[in-house]
Motif scaffolding. Structure first.
Motif, PDB file in Angstrom:
ATOM      1  N   ASP A 152       0.784  -1.247   0.000  1.00  0.00           N
ATOM      2  CA  ASP A 152       0.000   0.000   0.000  1.00  0.00           C
ATOM      3  C   ASP A 152       0.816   1.297   0.000  1.00  0.00           C
ATOM      4  O   ASP A 152       0.231   2.364   0.111  1.00  0.00           O
ATOM      5  N   GLY A 179      -7.450  -9.611 -10.906  1.00  0.00           N
ATOM      6  CA  GLY A 179      -8.031 -10.231  -9.726  1.00  0.00           C
ATOM      7  C   GLY A 179      -7.857  -9.435  -8.445  1.00  0.00           C
ATOM      8  O   GLY A 179      -7.896  -9.999  -7.353  1.00  0.00           O
ATOM      9  N   VAL A 180      -7.672  -8.144  -8.571  1.00  0.00           N
ATOM     10  CA  VAL A 180      -7.468  -7.283  -7.405  1.00  0.00           C
ATOM     11  C   VAL A 180      -8.815  -6.763  -6.932  1.00  0.00           C
ATOM     12  O   VAL A 180      -9.682  -6.409  -7.741  1.00  0.00           O
ATOM     13  N   GLU A 181      -8.998  -6.709  -5.627  1.00  0.00           N
ATOM     14  CA  GLU A 181     -10.240  -6.235  -5.025  1.00  0.00           C
ATOM     15  C   GLU A 181     -10.570  -4.818  -5.495  1.00  0.00           C
ATOM     16  O   GLU A 181      -9.664  -4.017  -5.737  1.00  0.00           O
ATOM     17  N   PRO A 182     -11.854  -4.480  -5.612  1.00  0.00           N
ATOM     18  CA  PRO A 182     -12.242  -3.136  -6.069  1.00  0.00           C
ATOM     19  C   PRO A 182     -11.614  -2.004  -5.251  1.00  0.00           C
ATOM     20  O   PRO A 182     -11.209  -0.992  -5.809  1.00  0.00           O
ATOM     21  N   GLY A 183     -11.458  -2.184  -3.956  1.00  0.00           N
ATOM     22  CA  GLY A 183     -10.880  -1.140  -3.119  1.00  0.00           C
ATOM     23  C   GLY A 183      -9.381  -0.978  -3.273  1.00  0.00           C
ATOM     24  O   GLY A 183      -8.792  -0.056  -2.710  1.00  0.00           O
ATOM     25  N   GLU A 184      -8.762  -1.866  -4.045  1.00  0.00           N
ATOM     26  CA  GLU A 184      -7.313  -1.802  -4.244  1.00  0.00           C
ATOM     27  C   GLU A 184      -6.933  -1.444  -5.683  1.00  0.00           C
ATOM     28  O   GLU A 184      -5.761  -1.523  -6.049  1.00  0.00           O
ATOM     29  N   GLN A 185      -7.889  -1.052  -6.480  1.00  0.00           N
ATOM     30  CA  GLN A 185      -7.631  -0.747  -7.881  1.00  0.00           C
ATOM     31  C   GLN A 185      -6.663   0.423  -8.068  1.00  0.00           C
ATOM     32  O   GLN A 185      -5.990   0.514  -9.082  1.00  0.00           O
ATOM     33  N   PRO A 188      -1.040  -6.730  -3.567  1.00  0.00           N
ATOM     34  CA  PRO A 188      -2.446  -6.711  -3.161  1.00  0.00           C
ATOM     35  C   PRO A 188      -2.684  -7.617  -1.947  1.00  0.00           C
ATOM     36  O   PRO A 188      -1.918  -8.556  -1.695  1.00  0.00           O
ATOM     37  N   SER A 189      -3.777  -7.358  -1.231  1.00  0.00           N
ATOM     38  CA  SER A 189      -4.054  -8.073   0.016  1.00  0.00           C
ATOM     39  C   SER A 189      -4.284  -9.572  -0.179  1.00  0.00           C
ATOM     40  O   SER A 189      -4.090 -10.346   0.753  1.00  0.00           O
ATOM     41  N   HIS A 190      -4.673 -10.004  -1.384  1.00  0.00           N
ATOM     42  CA  HIS A 190      -4.909 -11.435  -1.594  1.00  0.00           C
ATOM     43  C   HIS A 190      -3.611 -12.211  -1.833  1.00  0.00           C
ATOM     44  O   HIS A 190      -3.626 -13.435  -1.941  1.00  0.00           O
TER      45      HIS A 190
END
Length: 138
Positions: free
Chosen positions: A12, A41-47, A69-71
């Motif tokens: 981040d 495949g990144v979460e919407p909040g991490e775009q 990314p968090s995943h």
């Protein structure tokens, strides 16, 4: 011709780190966000996180970095240092002072037994650096 370039991983803070390094070394910074590559495949909040950043400096340095990314698993960088060396004492002093700001100096930028100057630090983003002013040849 192949090249060898440090590629730094962050969680981040890649944008802030790479902009900081641009302030330290100068040059052109190009940043791509995950939003530009929707199939990652990144979460919407991490775009808005950095998928890839590349800094090319007037001195020919190339430094790259990205957010993890968090995943995906992430561990803070450890076991390596980015090394900057050369004969330009004023430039190295400037790099040292900028990188050390809000960081931790582990070995002051001073004269070691082999001559020149050498120092080690961890910058405010957790990246370890070694700076060396080449010893003059007599």
């Amino acid at each position: 011709m192949p090249s060898l370039n440090p590629y730094l991983s962050f969680r981040d803070t890649a944008r802030q780190a790479m902009e900081f390094y641009q302030g330290v070394f100068g040059g052109e910074l190009v940043v791509s966000e995950f939003a530009e590559y929707p199939d990652m495949g990144v979460e919407p909040g991490e775009q808005n996180l950095v998928m890839h950043a590349q800094l090319e400096t007037p001195d020919g340095f190339v430094l790259m970095g990205a957010d993890t990314p968090s995943h995906m698993p992430y561990e803070k960088p450890a076991g390596f240092s980015v090394s900057v060396s050369g004969d330009d004492e004023a430039a190295l002093d400037g790099y040292w002072n900028a990188l050390a700001a809000d960081g931790t100096v582990t070995m002051p930028f001073e004269t070691p037994p082999w001559g020149g100057r050498f120092g080690m630090l961890t910058d405010k983003f957790g990246i370890d650096w070694m700076l060396a002013l080449n010893a003059t040849q007599g």
